[in-house]
Design an enzyme around this catalytic site. Sequence first.
Site, PDB file in Angstrom:
ATOM      1  N   GLN A 114      -4.083  15.410  19.179  1.00  0.00           N
ATOM      2  CA  GLN A 114      -4.448  15.603  20.605  1.00  0.00           C
ATOM      3  C   GLN A 114      -3.483  16.440  21.136  1.00  0.00           C
ATOM      4  O   GLN A 114      -3.531  16.845  22.336  1.00  0.00           O
ATOM      5  CB  GLN A 114      -3.627  14.223  21.033  1.00  0.00           C
ATOM      6  CG  GLN A 114      -4.413  12.882  20.605  1.00  0.00           C
ATOM      7  CD  GLN A 114      -3.937  11.631  21.159  1.00  0.00           C
ATOM      8  OE1 GLN A 114      -4.029  11.362  22.108  1.00  0.00           O
ATOM      9  NE2 GLN A 114      -3.027  11.240  20.307  1.00  0.00           N
ATOM     10  N   VAL A 116      -1.898  20.317  21.756  1.00  0.00           N
ATOM     11  CA  VAL A 116      -2.549  21.548  22.324  1.00  0.00           C
ATOM     12  C   VAL A 116      -1.861  22.945  21.848  1.00  0.00           C
ATOM     13  O   VAL A 116      -2.182  23.967  22.337  1.00  0.00           O
ATOM     14  CB  VAL A 116      -2.995  21.645  23.689  1.00  0.00           C
ATOM     15  CG1 VAL A 116      -3.843  20.868  24.324  1.00  0.00           C
ATOM     16  CG2 VAL A 116      -1.776  21.690  24.467  1.00  0.00           C
ATOM     17  N   ASP A 117      -0.772  22.719  20.920  1.00  0.00           N
ATOM     18  CA  ASP A 117       0.185  23.705  20.857  1.00  0.00           C
ATOM     19  C   ASP A 117       0.029  24.530  19.663  1.00  0.00           C
ATOM     20  O   ASP A 117       0.675  25.299  19.280  1.00  0.00           O
ATOM     21  CB  ASP A 117       1.772  23.028  20.730  1.00  0.00           C
ATOM     22  CG  ASP A 117       1.543  21.935  19.694  1.00  0.00           C
ATOM     23  OD1 ASP A 117       0.952  21.996  18.582  1.00  0.00           O
ATOM     24  OD2 ASP A 117       2.404  20.976  19.880  1.00  0.00           O
ATOM     25  N   HIS A 132      -8.027  17.875  21.971  1.00  0.00           N
ATOM     26  CA  HIS A 132      -8.020  18.040  23.451  1.00  0.00           C
ATOM     27  C   HIS A 132      -7.709  19.465  23.849  1.00  0.00           C
ATOM     28  O   HIS A 132      -7.086  20.129  24.885  1.00  0.00           O
ATOM     29  CB  HIS A 132      -6.536  17.244  24.140  1.00  0.00           C
ATOM     30  CG  HIS A 132      -6.672  15.827  23.959  1.00  0.00           C
ATOM     31  ND1 HIS A 132      -5.732  15.104  24.012  1.00  0.00           N
ATOM     32  CD2 HIS A 132      -8.069  15.069  23.893  1.00  0.00           C
ATOM     33  CE1 HIS A 132      -6.293  13.752  24.146  1.00  0.00           C
ATOM     34  NE2 HIS A 132      -7.371  13.667  23.882  1.00  0.00           N
ATOM     35  N   CYS A 140     -12.978  30.966  31.650  1.00  0.00           N
ATOM     36  CA  CYS A 140     -13.574  31.494  33.009  1.00  0.00           C
ATOM     37  C   CYS A 140     -14.216  30.231  33.657  1.00  0.00           C
ATOM     38  O   CYS A 140     -15.173  29.683  32.880  1.00  0.00           O
ATOM     39  CB  CYS A 140     -14.302  32.607  32.855  1.00  0.00           C
ATOM     40  SG  CYS A 140     -15.212  33.232  34.295  1.00  0.00           S
ATOM     41  N   GLY A 202       3.441   9.841  16.569  1.00  0.00           N
ATOM     42  CA  GLY A 202       4.081  10.399  17.668  1.00  0.00           C
ATOM     43  C   GLY A 202       2.974  10.187  18.798  1.00  0.00           C
ATOM     44  O   GLY A 202       2.967  11.074  19.486  1.00  0.00           O
ATOM     45  N   SER A 204       1.456   7.568  22.125  1.00  0.00           N
ATOM     46  CA  SER A 204       1.621   6.512  22.714  1.00  0.00           C
ATOM     47  C   SER A 204       0.351   5.475  22.535  1.00  0.00           C
ATOM     48  O   SER A 204       0.218   4.428  22.949  1.00  0.00           O
ATOM     49  CB  SER A 204       1.906   6.540  24.348  1.00  0.00           C
ATOM     50  OG  SER A 204       0.802   7.228  24.841  1.00  0.00           O
TER      51      SER A 204
HETATM   52  C1  BJW Z   1       7.967  10.277  18.873  1.00  0.00           C
HETATM   53  C2  BJW Z   1       8.905  11.203  18.842  1.00  0.00           C
HETATM   54  C3  BJW Z   1       9.416  11.599  17.687  1.00  0.00           C
HETATM   55  C4  BJW Z   1       8.740  10.740  20.947  1.00  0.00           C
HETATM   56  N1  BJW Z   1       8.906  11.220  16.630  1.00  0.00           N
HETATM   57  N2  BJW Z   1       7.736   9.712  17.976  1.00  0.00           N
HETATM   58  C5  BJW Z   1     -11.318   3.581  27.476  1.00  0.00           C
HETATM   59  C6  BJW Z   1     -10.681   2.503  27.764  1.00  0.00           C
HETATM   60  C7  BJW Z   1      -9.598   3.208  28.827  1.00  0.00           C
HETATM   61  C8  BJW Z   1      -9.858   4.318  29.571  1.00  0.00           C
HETATM   62  C9  BJW Z   1     -10.781   5.284  28.907  1.00  0.00           C
HETATM   63  C10 BJW Z   1     -11.408   4.857  28.043  1.00  0.00           C
HETATM   64  N3  BJW Z   1     -12.141   6.028  27.558  1.00  0.00           N
HETATM   65  C11 BJW Z   1     -11.967   7.062  28.526  1.00  0.00           C
HETATM   66  C12 BJW Z   1     -10.915   6.759  29.325  1.00  0.00           C
HETATM   67  C13 BJW Z   1     -10.379   7.499  30.261  1.00  0.00           C
HETATM   68  C14 BJW Z   1      -9.309   8.557  29.887  1.00  0.00           C
HETATM   69  C15 BJW Z   1      -8.237   7.540  29.318  1.00  0.00           C
HETATM   70  O1  BJW Z   1      -8.049   7.578  28.289  1.00  0.00           O
HETATM   71  N4  BJW Z   1      -7.226   7.117  30.333  1.00  0.00           N
HETATM   72  C16 BJW Z   1      -6.104   6.539  29.855  1.00  0.00           C
HETATM   73  C17 BJW Z   1      -4.758   7.077  30.437  1.00  0.00           C
HETATM   74  C18 BJW Z   1      -6.499   5.112  30.225  1.00  0.00           C
HETATM   75  N5  BJW Z   1      -9.744   9.608  28.893  1.00  0.00           N
HETATM   76  C19 BJW Z   1     -10.358  10.469  29.390  1.00  0.00           C
HETATM   77  O2  BJW Z   1     -10.534  10.819  30.560  1.00  0.00           O
HETATM   78  C20 BJW Z   1     -10.943  11.426  27.964  1.00  0.00           C
HETATM   79  N6  BJW Z   1     -12.181  11.796  28.387  1.00  0.00           N
HETATM   80  C21 BJW Z   1     -13.225  10.938  28.177  1.00  0.00           C
HETATM   81  O3  BJW Z   1     -13.204   9.835  27.890  1.00  0.00           O
HETATM   82  O4  BJW Z   1     -14.553  11.551  28.751  1.00  0.00           O
HETATM   83  C22 BJW Z   1     -15.619  10.694  28.545  1.00  0.00           C
HETATM   84  C23 BJW Z   1     -16.639  11.589  29.075  1.00  0.00           C
HETATM   85  C24 BJW Z   1     -18.048  11.394  28.326  1.00  0.00           C
HETATM   86  C25 BJW Z   1     -18.926  12.393  28.741  1.00  0.00           C
HETATM   87  C26 BJW Z   1     -18.873  13.086  29.968  1.00  0.00           C
HETATM   88  C27 BJW Z   1     -17.745  13.435  30.421  1.00  0.00           C
HETATM   89  C28 BJW Z   1     -16.629  12.582  30.389  1.00  0.00           C
HETATM   90  C29 BJW Z   1     -10.159  12.592  27.935  1.00  0.00           C
HETATM   91  C30 BJW Z   1      -8.697  12.529  27.683  1.00  0.00           C
HETATM   92  C31 BJW Z   1      -8.016  13.876  27.618  1.00  0.00           C
HETATM   93  C32 BJW Z   1      -6.490  13.742  27.794  1.00  0.00           C
HETATM   94  N7  BJW Z   1      -5.988  15.142  27.984  1.00  0.00           N
HETATM   95  C33 BJW Z   1      -4.335  15.235  27.919  1.00  0.00           C
HETATM   96  C34 BJW Z   1      -3.933  16.305  28.487  1.00  0.00           C
HETATM   97  C35 BJW Z   1      -4.448  17.636  27.565  1.00  0.00           C
HETATM   98  C36 BJW Z   1      -3.805  19.123  28.156  1.00  0.00           C
HETATM   99  C37 BJW Z   1      -2.522  19.184  28.208  1.00  0.00           C
HETATM  100  O5  BJW Z   1      -1.855  19.236  27.228  1.00  0.00           O
HETATM  101  O6  BJW Z   1      -2.091  19.107  29.341  1.00  0.00           O
HETATM  102  O7  BJW Z   1      -3.941  14.942  26.807  1.00  0.00           O
HETATM  103  S1  BJW Z   1      -3.519  13.762  28.660  1.00  0.00           S
HETATM  104  C38 BJW Z   1      -2.259  13.537  27.694  1.00  0.00           C
HETATM  105  O8  BJW Z   1      -2.336  12.322  26.953  1.00  0.00           O
HETATM  106  C39 BJW Z   1      -2.726  14.694  26.734  1.00  0.00           C
HETATM  107  C40 BJW Z   1      -2.382  14.011  25.302  1.00  0.00           C
HETATM  108  O9  BJW Z   1      -2.850  14.594  24.084  1.00  0.00           O
HETATM  109  C41 BJW Z   1      -2.730  12.802  25.462  1.00  0.00           C
HETATM  110  C42 BJW Z   1      -1.995  11.520  24.534  1.00  0.00           C
HETATM  111  O10 BJW Z   1      -0.841  11.447  24.945  1.00  0.00           O
HETATM  112  P1  BJW Z   1       0.210  11.346  23.570  1.00  0.00           P
HETATM  113  O11 BJW Z   1       0.455  12.426  22.815  1.00  0.00           O
HETATM  114  O12 BJW Z   1       0.016  10.248  23.191  1.00  0.00           O
HETATM  115  O13 BJW Z   1       1.814  11.510  24.401  1.00  0.00           O
HETATM  116  P2  BJW Z   1       2.775  10.492  25.138  1.00  0.00           P
HETATM  117  O14 BJW Z   1       3.673  11.133  25.942  1.00  0.00           O
HETATM  118  O15 BJW Z   1       1.858   9.511  25.866  1.00  0.00           O
HETATM  119  O16 BJW Z   1       3.308   9.750  24.039  1.00  0.00           O
HETATM  120  C43 BJW Z   1       4.359  10.223  22.920  1.00  0.00           C
HETATM  121  C44 BJW Z   1       4.791   9.505  21.897  1.00  0.00           C
HETATM  122  O17 BJW Z   1       5.433   9.923  20.886  1.00  0.00           O
HETATM  123  C45 BJW Z   1       5.572   8.066  22.424  1.00  0.00           C
HETATM  124  O18 BJW Z   1       4.957   6.947  22.003  1.00  0.00           O
HETATM  125  C46 BJW Z   1       6.898   8.160  21.893  1.00  0.00           C
HETATM  126  O19 BJW Z   1       7.416   7.010  21.601  1.00  0.00           O
HETATM  127  C47 BJW Z   1       6.586   9.264  20.743  1.00  0.00           C
HETATM  128  N8  BJW Z   1       7.604   9.898  20.222  1.00  0.00           N
HETATM  129  N9  BJW Z   1       9.227  11.627  20.323  1.00  0.00           N
HETATM  130  C48 BJW Z   1       8.073   9.972  16.738  1.00  0.00           C
HETATM  131  N10 BJW Z   1      10.411  12.435  17.623  1.00  0.00           N
END
Ligand code: BJW
Length: 263
Positions: A114, A116-117, A132, A140, A202, A204
């Site tokens: 997930q 982007v780095d 992602h 563009c 890593g 959530s």
């Molecule tokens: C450590 C640590 C260490 C710390 N060692 N551990 C089903 C149910 C409900 C909602 C939805 C669903 N399906 C879709 C949705 C909507 C939505 C969604 O999921 N919303 C939720 C918030 C509920 N999803 C979407 O909109 C997705 N699109 C989609 O479904 O499109 C459908 C579609 C179909 C057809 C046409 C059009 C649309 C898109 C999701 C895109 C997410 N984008 C982001 C931004 C990317 C760009 C950027 O970097 O800015 O992605 S949001 C952000 O969250 C980013 C991440 O990849 C993503 C996940 O976060 P991640 O990686 O889990 O990070 P954190 O911070 O949340 O957690 C960090 C964890 O690490 C923690 O647990 C810590 O404890 C741990 N940690 N240090 C080990 N050292």
Amino acid sequence: MVNNRPRPPELSLAKASAKLAASRCVAVLTGAGASAESGIRTFRDTMEGLWQEFDPARLASPEGFARDPATVTRWYDTRRLGCLAAEPNPSHLALAQLERAMVAKGGEFIIFTQNVDRLHQRAGSRHVVELHGNILEWRCTRTGRVVELEPQAQTEFPPPSPFSKDGVLRPHVVWFGEELPRAALQKALEVCPRVDYFLTIGTSSTVYPAAGLIELVDRGDCTTVEVNRESTGASGRVDFALVGSAGDIVPRLVAQAYPTSAA
Ligand code: BJW
């Protein structure tokens, strides 16, 4: 079989490593926590401390970009430079080592990230699917053409597009409400049902569809393992929830499974 009973961490690690050593097809899902020890902030961290005014739920969306393209692109450009300056950490390196060990024994290995780095690729991983997008490339808004920007800070926000007079550049990432790359989803649908080891690191496990990949595996045949500093919504559903930092646990998991593989 899912077993939710807490286990002593060392014993769980040893058992999870033994299963890894016996696996033929391994899929890994990584999230922001996998890059935290490279100095890249997780999304949860972003909502606290110095960056608390930047709420990813507002900025990482087409609506956020439409509302304030200058702030959104400035935020992404700062993060882009941070990613370029960061180095892969021991968890990235251990996963690259695991891939080499799996390939050497004729097995399969793939990372769904997930993040982007691009740190997995820089650590030497070859089979990486970016769910992602990535933050180094920009797109563009008019033509959809993609460009990788020079490693210096942009001076105009949003950056003008080199492809069209009336277009601007946006980061080539997937925002909330946007579709994930079709090829990435297809790969997940193809691979996950036949993996015999699924390792989530890593994340959530709150953002879909990435958080749902674990539901695609065959629970009868597949060992599921989570590495996270905290417990998450996935912790109770995996065979082994290894609590600790990715940079500590992942190298130990891999080293115990493949003690003789070169780093
Ligand atoms: C450590 C640590 C260490 C710390 N060692 N551990 C089903 C149910 C409900 C909602 C939805 C669903 N399906 C879709 C949705 C909507 C939505 C969604 O999921 N919303 C939720 C918030 C509920 N999803 C979407 O909109 C997705 N699109 C989609 O479904 O499109 C459908 C579609 C179909 C057809 C046409 C059009 C649309 C898109 C999701 C895109 C997410 N984008 C982001 C931004 C990317 C760009 C950027 O970097 O800015 O992605 S949001 C952000 O969250 C980013 C991440 O990849 C993503 C996940 O976060 P991640 O990686 O889990 O990070 P954190 O911070 O949340 O957690 C960090 C964890 O690490 C923690 O647990 C810590 O404890 C741990 N940690 N240090 C080990 N050292």
